[in-house]
Design an enzyme around this catalytic site. Structure first.
Site, PDB file in Angstrom:
ATOM      1  N   ASP A  92       0.905  -1.138  -0.067  1.00  0.00           N
ATOM      2  CA  ASP A  92      -0.058   0.165  -0.108  1.00  0.00           C
ATOM      3  C   ASP A  92       1.089   1.256   0.034  1.00  0.00           C
ATOM      4  O   ASP A  92       0.307   2.203  -0.574  1.00  0.00           O
ATOM      5  CB  ASP A  92      -0.715   0.036   1.375  1.00  0.00           C
ATOM      6  CG  ASP A  92      -2.081  -0.661   0.781  1.00  0.00           C
ATOM      7  OD1 ASP A  92      -2.485  -1.350   0.176  1.00  0.00           O
ATOM      8  OD2 ASP A  92      -3.079  -0.575   1.626  1.00  0.00           O
ATOM      9  N   ASN A 151       1.232   7.760   5.537  1.00  0.00           N
ATOM     10  CA  ASN A 151       2.728   7.226   5.794  1.00  0.00           C
ATOM     11  C   ASN A 151       2.919   5.827   6.499  1.00  0.00           C
ATOM     12  O   ASN A 151       3.600   4.985   6.182  1.00  0.00           O
ATOM     13  CB  ASN A 151       3.770   8.487   6.099  1.00  0.00           C
ATOM     14  CG  ASN A 151       3.116   8.935   7.282  1.00  0.00           C
ATOM     15  OD1 ASN A 151       2.050   8.844   7.858  1.00  0.00           O
ATOM     16  ND2 ASN A 151       4.018   9.712   7.986  1.00  0.00           N
ATOM     17  N   SER A 176      -6.649   6.945   5.039  1.00  0.00           N
ATOM     18  CA  SER A 176      -6.301   7.870   3.887  1.00  0.00           C
ATOM     19  C   SER A 176      -6.813   7.092   2.683  1.00  0.00           C
ATOM     20  O   SER A 176      -6.874   5.706   2.583  1.00  0.00           O
ATOM     21  CB  SER A 176      -4.909   7.994   3.627  1.00  0.00           C
ATOM     22  OG  SER A 176      -4.598   8.521   2.383  1.00  0.00           O
ATOM     23  N   GLU A 177      -7.204   7.695   1.703  1.00  0.00           N
ATOM     24  CA  GLU A 177      -7.744   6.667   0.574  1.00  0.00           C
ATOM     25  C   GLU A 177      -6.746   6.168  -0.059  1.00  0.00           C
ATOM     26  O   GLU A 177      -6.808   5.250  -0.888  1.00  0.00           O
ATOM     27  CB  GLU A 177      -8.036   7.787  -0.648  1.00  0.00           C
ATOM     28  CG  GLU A 177      -9.621   8.539  -0.496  1.00  0.00           C
ATOM     29  CD  GLU A 177      -9.671   9.432  -1.474  1.00  0.00           C
ATOM     30  OE1 GLU A 177     -10.594   9.163  -2.372  1.00  0.00           O
ATOM     31  OE2 GLU A 177      -9.178  10.421  -1.432  1.00  0.00           O
ATOM     32  N   GLU A 227      -1.809  17.117   7.118  1.00  0.00           N
ATOM     33  CA  GLU A 227      -0.944  18.239   6.778  1.00  0.00           C
ATOM     34  C   GLU A 227      -1.741  19.227   7.825  1.00  0.00           C
ATOM     35  O   GLU A 227      -3.049  19.209   8.171  1.00  0.00           O
ATOM     36  CB  GLU A 227      -1.164  18.387   5.578  1.00  0.00           C
ATOM     37  CG  GLU A 227      -0.409  17.529   4.586  1.00  0.00           C
ATOM     38  CD  GLU A 227      -0.616  18.043   3.038  1.00  0.00           C
ATOM     39  OE1 GLU A 227      -1.608  18.928   2.993  1.00  0.00           O
ATOM     40  OE2 GLU A 227      -0.328  17.216   2.247  1.00  0.00           O
ATOM     41  N   LEU A 242     -18.357  22.060  18.470  1.00  0.00           N
ATOM     42  CA  LEU A 242     -17.372  22.295  19.774  1.00  0.00           C
ATOM     43  C   LEU A 242     -16.701  21.083  20.175  1.00  0.00           C
ATOM     44  O   LEU A 242     -16.828  20.758  21.461  1.00  0.00           O
ATOM     45  CB  LEU A 242     -18.157  23.077  20.698  1.00  0.00           C
ATOM     46  CG  LEU A 242     -18.126  24.587  20.987  1.00  0.00           C
ATOM     47  CD1 LEU A 242     -18.901  25.133  22.220  1.00  0.00           C
ATOM     48  CD2 LEU A 242     -16.683  25.195  20.857  1.00  0.00           C
ATOM     49  N   GLU A 248      -2.449  15.924  14.969  1.00  0.00           N
ATOM     50  CA  GLU A 248      -1.134  15.521  14.660  1.00  0.00           C
ATOM     51  C   GLU A 248      -0.629  15.916  13.267  1.00  0.00           C
ATOM     52  O   GLU A 248      -1.112  15.278  12.239  1.00  0.00           O
ATOM     53  CB  GLU A 248      -0.670  14.094  14.877  1.00  0.00           C
ATOM     54  CG  GLU A 248      -1.143  13.653  16.315  1.00  0.00           C
ATOM     55  CD  GLU A 248       0.068  13.780  17.220  1.00  0.00           C
ATOM     56  OE1 GLU A 248       1.324  14.273  16.773  1.00  0.00           O
ATOM     57  OE2 GLU A 248       0.026  14.191  18.583  1.00  0.00           O
ATOM     58  N   CYS A 282       6.767  12.680   9.535  1.00  0.00           N
ATOM     59  CA  CYS A 282       6.167  13.901   9.740  1.00  0.00           C
ATOM     60  C   CYS A 282       7.388  14.649  10.937  1.00  0.00           C
ATOM     61  O   CYS A 282       7.421  15.726  10.753  1.00  0.00           O
ATOM     62  CB  CYS A 282       5.028  13.915  10.779  1.00  0.00           C
ATOM     63  SG  CYS A 282       5.105  12.722  12.086  1.00  0.00           S
ATOM     64  N   GLU A 461      -0.275  12.419  21.241  1.00  0.00           N
ATOM     65  CA  GLU A 461      -0.767  10.627  21.200  1.00  0.00           C
ATOM     66  C   GLU A 461       0.499  10.184  22.028  1.00  0.00           C
ATOM     67  O   GLU A 461       1.483  10.766  22.252  1.00  0.00           O
ATOM     68  CB  GLU A 461      -0.447  10.391  19.877  1.00  0.00           C
ATOM     69  CG  GLU A 461      -1.758  10.976  19.103  1.00  0.00           C
ATOM     70  CD  GLU A 461      -2.007   9.985  17.813  1.00  0.00           C
ATOM     71  OE1 GLU A 461      -1.229   9.967  16.884  1.00  0.00           O
ATOM     72  OE2 GLU A 461      -3.109   9.757  17.539  1.00  0.00           O
TER      73      GLU A 461
HETATM   74  P1  NDP Z   1      -3.651  15.042   4.549  1.00  0.00           P
HETATM   75  O1  NDP Z   1      -3.798  16.052   5.412  1.00  0.00           O
HETATM   76  O2  NDP Z   1      -3.815  15.264   3.062  1.00  0.00           O
HETATM   77  O3  NDP Z   1      -4.851  13.747   4.734  1.00  0.00           O
HETATM   78  C1  NDP Z   1      -4.808  13.314   5.974  1.00  0.00           C
HETATM   79  C2  NDP Z   1      -6.218  12.701   6.140  1.00  0.00           C
HETATM   80  O4  NDP Z   1      -7.273  13.659   6.165  1.00  0.00           O
HETATM   81  C3  NDP Z   1      -6.604  11.803   5.026  1.00  0.00           C
HETATM   82  O5  NDP Z   1      -7.329  10.711   5.612  1.00  0.00           O
HETATM   83  C4  NDP Z   1      -7.548  12.608   4.129  1.00  0.00           C
HETATM   84  O6  NDP Z   1      -8.410  11.833   3.188  1.00  0.00           O
HETATM   85  C5  NDP Z   1      -8.201  13.158   5.354  1.00  0.00           C
HETATM   86  N1  NDP Z   1      -8.934  14.692   4.868  1.00  0.00           N
HETATM   87  C6  NDP Z   1      -8.568  15.451   3.856  1.00  0.00           C
HETATM   88  N2  NDP Z   1      -9.439  16.502   3.927  1.00  0.00           N
HETATM   89  C7  NDP Z   1     -10.436  16.322   5.009  1.00  0.00           C
HETATM   90  C8  NDP Z   1     -11.221  17.057   5.523  1.00  0.00           C
HETATM   91  N3  NDP Z   1     -11.681  18.549   4.903  1.00  0.00           N
HETATM   92  N4  NDP Z   1     -11.934  16.568   6.562  1.00  0.00           N
HETATM   93  C9  NDP Z   1     -11.691  15.473   7.223  1.00  0.00           C
HETATM   94  N5  NDP Z   1     -10.561  14.518   6.492  1.00  0.00           N
HETATM   95  C10 NDP Z   1      -9.936  15.268   5.528  1.00  0.00           C
HETATM   96  O7  NDP Z   1      -2.460  14.242   4.689  1.00  0.00           O
HETATM   97  P2  NDP Z   1      -1.490  13.231   4.125  1.00  0.00           P
HETATM   98  O8  NDP Z   1      -2.280  11.974   4.206  1.00  0.00           O
HETATM   99  O9  NDP Z   1      -1.090  13.876   2.852  1.00  0.00           O
HETATM  100  O10 NDP Z   1      -0.114  12.602   5.224  1.00  0.00           O
HETATM  101  C11 NDP Z   1       0.892  13.456   5.173  1.00  0.00           C
HETATM  102  C12 NDP Z   1       0.866  14.599   6.281  1.00  0.00           C
HETATM  103  O11 NDP Z   1       0.572  13.969   7.631  1.00  0.00           O
HETATM  104  C13 NDP Z   1       1.971  15.443   6.422  1.00  0.00           C
HETATM  105  O12 NDP Z   1       2.010  16.809   6.494  1.00  0.00           O
HETATM  106  C14 NDP Z   1       2.780  14.755   7.694  1.00  0.00           C
HETATM  107  O13 NDP Z   1       3.608  15.564   8.337  1.00  0.00           O
HETATM  108  C15 NDP Z   1       1.491  14.554   8.587  1.00  0.00           C
HETATM  109  N6  NDP Z   1       1.711  13.547   9.520  1.00  0.00           N
HETATM  110  C16 NDP Z   1       1.787  13.853  10.810  1.00  0.00           C
HETATM  111  C17 NDP Z   1       2.038  12.925  11.813  1.00  0.00           C
HETATM  112  C18 NDP Z   1       2.275  13.455  13.171  1.00  0.00           C
HETATM  113  O14 NDP Z   1       2.057  12.585  13.985  1.00  0.00           O
HETATM  114  N7  NDP Z   1       2.538  14.715  13.257  1.00  0.00           N
HETATM  115  C19 NDP Z   1       2.509  11.740  11.357  1.00  0.00           C
HETATM  116  C20 NDP Z   1       2.179  11.413  10.089  1.00  0.00           C
HETATM  117  C21 NDP Z   1       1.945  12.061   9.224  1.00  0.00           C
HETATM  118  P3  NDP Z   1      -7.726  11.571   1.946  1.00  0.00           P
HETATM  119  O15 NDP Z   1      -6.375  11.211   1.952  1.00  0.00           O
HETATM  120  O16 NDP Z   1      -8.470  10.283   1.591  1.00  0.00           O
HETATM  121  O17 NDP Z   1      -8.045  12.678   1.004  1.00  0.00           O
END
Ligand code: NDP
Length: 487
Positions: A92, A151, A176-177, A227, A242, A248, A282, A461
C-alpha cells in the site's frame, strides 16, 4: 478497477453500500492498481455512527480490566500476523519491507498493549473539604472519529484506537484513500480479539467523507493525523459542534550538529531523519544545521554514506532501504521542490532524480537528495516536502542557531547532536518543538508523548496523557453536613 473489493467495516463485518462509488488503490512500487475500495455514502456513515453509539453503550460499561484483556489479545494477534500485515503495508505505501517488518506492526501492537495495560489503573481522585468531600471520575467521551494519513496506515490506526478504546470510547476510523487496508485489518483483528461490534468501525473515502463525520453532532472528538492545512479545515469544521480535537500535523524540523558532535552519529541521525520511509515521516529533521567547524567532515561522510549505503529498489526486496513515494502526484510535488531548490540557488550535492529500479520501472522512486548552500528563506527550507530531500545549512553560534531553528510556524520535532551535556539541555529547553532528541533521532516509544508545538498540532498521542485526552473529568461534590443557605 480491480476484482478485489475492500468494503466499509461496520458493526463487526464488511457491508455493502447502496452508494456504489469506488476508488482504486495503487501499489507505489509498481504503479499498478492492487484493489478497489467502496467509498461510504451518507446513509452508510449514519449507520456507522449509530453502530458506534451502540458499541459505546456496551464497551463503556465493560470493566477496565476486561477491556485490558481484550486489547492484550488484539496486540498478540497483531504480533502473530506481523509479516502478513507488514507485506500489506509495503504494497500500500511503497515503504521498504525491512522497515515494515520491524516497525509498523510492532509499534502499533505496542500501543494497544500499553494502553490496555494502563486503563485499569486510571483512577479518579478524592479530596476532603471540611466534613464534605468531592471525587472525580474519568469518563469516556463517547464516539470518537480518527482520521489517518498514508505514511504509517496501520500504526496510526492502532495509536488512535488504542488510547480511545482503552478509555472506554468507541471509534470510527477513516484511513487515507491511498492506504485504506491497514485500518480494515485492525478492525478484523479487534473483532477476533473480542472487541464488541461497533466499537471500531472503518469507513472509506476522501475529505468529503471525513468532513461529514467531523461535523456530525453525535461525534465527541476528532483525532487527525495529516497536513497543517487539513488540520485547519478539520478544526474549523469541528468548531460547529465544539468538538474536542487532537491534531498530529506536519513539520519542518531542525536537526542541529554542534562542533563537538560525534560526526558519524550525527550523519546517522541526519540520514534517519531524512531518508527513512523515503522521507515521508512527519518528524523528519529536514533542516540540518551544521556548525561551520565540522561542516567539511560532516558533508564528506554524509555524501560517502548516502552514495554507498542507500539501496533504492523493489520495496519487497529485503536489501532495499529506500522505497517508493506514495503516489505519482506526490512524486511530482517532490520533484517540483527539487527544481525549486536549484532555481532558488541551493547546490544539489547529491541525487535529485527520479529512479526506475529493475522490476519497478513504473514505480514512484526518487533517490536520496541533498542540497547544500541552503538559506533560511528558500522554499525548500521553509515548506514540508515529505520526500527524501535534505537541506543542509551552516551556523556559527548557539544563539544564532536557536533563533533560526525556531523561525518557522511548525514545531513538531527537533534534534541536536553534541557531547556537551549542559549545552544539550540548554539548547533543547529553548527549541520550540514538542518532540526532541539528543544524540538520537526519530525514536518514538509508546510511553513517550508525541505532538506538536505551534502549527504542528494540538494535544498528544501516546504516553499517559493521551489516555486522559480520551476522557472527561466529572467532579462530584458530596454534602455530609446539613445543608444551610440564605433563602
Ligand atoms: P492529508 O492532510 O492530505 O490527509 C490526512 C487525512 O485527512 C486523510 O485521511 C484525508 O483523506 C483526510 N482529509 C482530507 N481533507 C479532509 C477534510 N476536509 N475533513 C476530514 N478529513 C480530511 O495528509 P496526508 O495523508 O497527505 O499525510 C501527510 C501529512 O501528514 C504530512 O503533512 C505529515 O507531516 C502529516 N503527518 C503527521 C504526523 C504526526 O504525528 N504529527 C504523522 C504522520 C503524518 P484522503 O487522503 O482520503 O483525502
Amino acid at each position: 478497477m480491480s476484482s478485489t473489493l475492500l468494503k466499509n467495516f461496520i458493526h463487526g463485518r464488511y457491508v455493502d453500500d447502496s452508494n456504489h462509488e469506488y476508488f482504486d488503490v495503487i501499489n507505489p512500487g509498481t504503479g499498478k492498481v492492487i484493489y478497489t475500495v467502496e467509498s461510504a455514502g451518507e446513509s452508510l456513515l449514519e449507520d456507522a455512527v449509530e453502530s458506534a453509539q451502540r458499541g459505546f453503550e456496551v464497551w463503556s460499561q465493560t470493566p477496565a480490566i476486561e477491556r485490558a484483556r481484550v486489547l492484550q489479545r488484539a496486540a498478540t494477534i497483531l504480533r502473530e500476523r506481523n509479516d502478513e500485515l507488514a507485506k500489506l503495508e509495503v504494497l500500500d505505501t511503497g515503504k521498504p519491507w525491512q522497515e515494515a517488518v520491524e516497525v509498523d506492526v510492532q509499534t502499533g501492537s505496542d500501543a494497544i498493549e500499553y494502553f490496555g495495560n494502563l486503563c485499569p489503573s486510571m483512577m479518579g481522585e478524592q479530596q476532603s473539604v471540611g466534613n464534605d468531600f468531592f471525587y472525580t471520575r474519568h469518563e469516556p467521551l463517547g464516539v470518537c472519529f480518527g482520521i489517518g494519513a498514508w505514511n504509517y496506515p496501520l500504526q496510526i490506526a492502532c495509536w488512535k484506537a488504542a488510547a480511545a478504546l482503552a478509555a472506554g470510547n468507541s471509534m470510527i476510523f477513516k484511513p487515507s484513500e491511498e492506504t485504506p487496508r491497514g485500518a480494515a485489518m485492525l478492525a478484523e483483528i479487534f473483532i477476533e480479539a473480542g472487541v464488541p461490534e461497533g466499537v471500531f468501525n472503518v469507513v472509506h473515502g476522501d475529505g468529503v467523507v471525513g468532513n461529514y463525520l467531523v461535523q456530525h453532532p453525535s461525534i465527541a472528538k476528532v483525532s487527525l493525523t495529516g497536513e497543517v492545512g487539513t488540520g485547519k479545515k478539520v478544526m474549523a469544521a469541528a468548531a460547529g459542534t465544539l468538538k474536542n480535537v487532537t491534531m498530529e500535523l506536519g513539520g519542518k524540523s531542525p536537526l542541529i550538529v554542534f562542533d563537538d558532535a560525534d560526526i558519524d552519529e550525527a550523519v546517522t541521525g541526519a540520514m534517519m531523519g531524512n531518508f527513512y520511509t523515503q522521507g515521508e515521516v512527519c518528524t523528519n529533521g529536514t533542516r540540518v544545521f551544521v556548525h561551520k567547524d565540522c561542516y567539511d567532515t560532516f558533508m564528506e561522510r554524509l555524501l560517502e554514506r548516502t552514495k554507498n549505503n542507500i539501496v533504492v529498489g523493489d520495496p519487497m526486496e529485503p536489501e532495499t532501504n529506500l522505497g517508493a513515494l506514495i503516489s505519482e502526484n506526490h512524486l511530482h510535488k517532490v520533484m517540483a521542490y527539487i527544481e525549486l531548490g536549484k532555481e532558488q540557488g541551493a547546490t544539489l550535492a547529491f541525487g535529485g532524480e527520479r529512479l526506475t529500479p529493475a522490476g519497478c520501472e513504473n514505480g514512484y522512486f526518487i533517490g536520496p537528495t541533498i542540497f547544500t548552500d541552503c538559506t533560511d528563506d528558500m522554499r525548500i527550507t521553509r515548506e514540508e516536502i515529505f520526500g527524501p530531500v535534505m537541506s543542509v545549512l551552516t551556523f556559527e553560534t548557539e544563539e544564532e542557531v536557536i533563533q533560526r531553528a525556531n523561525n518557522t510556524d511548525y514545531g513538531l520535532a527537533a534534534g541536536i547532536f553534541c557531547q556537551d551535556l549542559r549545552r544539550a539541555h540548554r539548547v533543547i529547553a529553548q527549541l520550540e518543538a514538542g518532540i526532541c532528541w539528543i544524540n538520537a533521532y526519530a525514536n518514538s516509544p509508546v510511553e513517550m508523548p508525541v505532538g506538536g508545538y505551534k502549527q504542528s498540532g494540538i494535544g498528544r498521542e501516546n504516553g499517559v496523557e493521551a489516555l486522559k485526552s480520551y476522557t472527561q473529568t466529572k467532579s462530584i461534590y458530596v454534602g455530609m453536613d446539613k445543608l444551610e443557605g440564605p433563602f
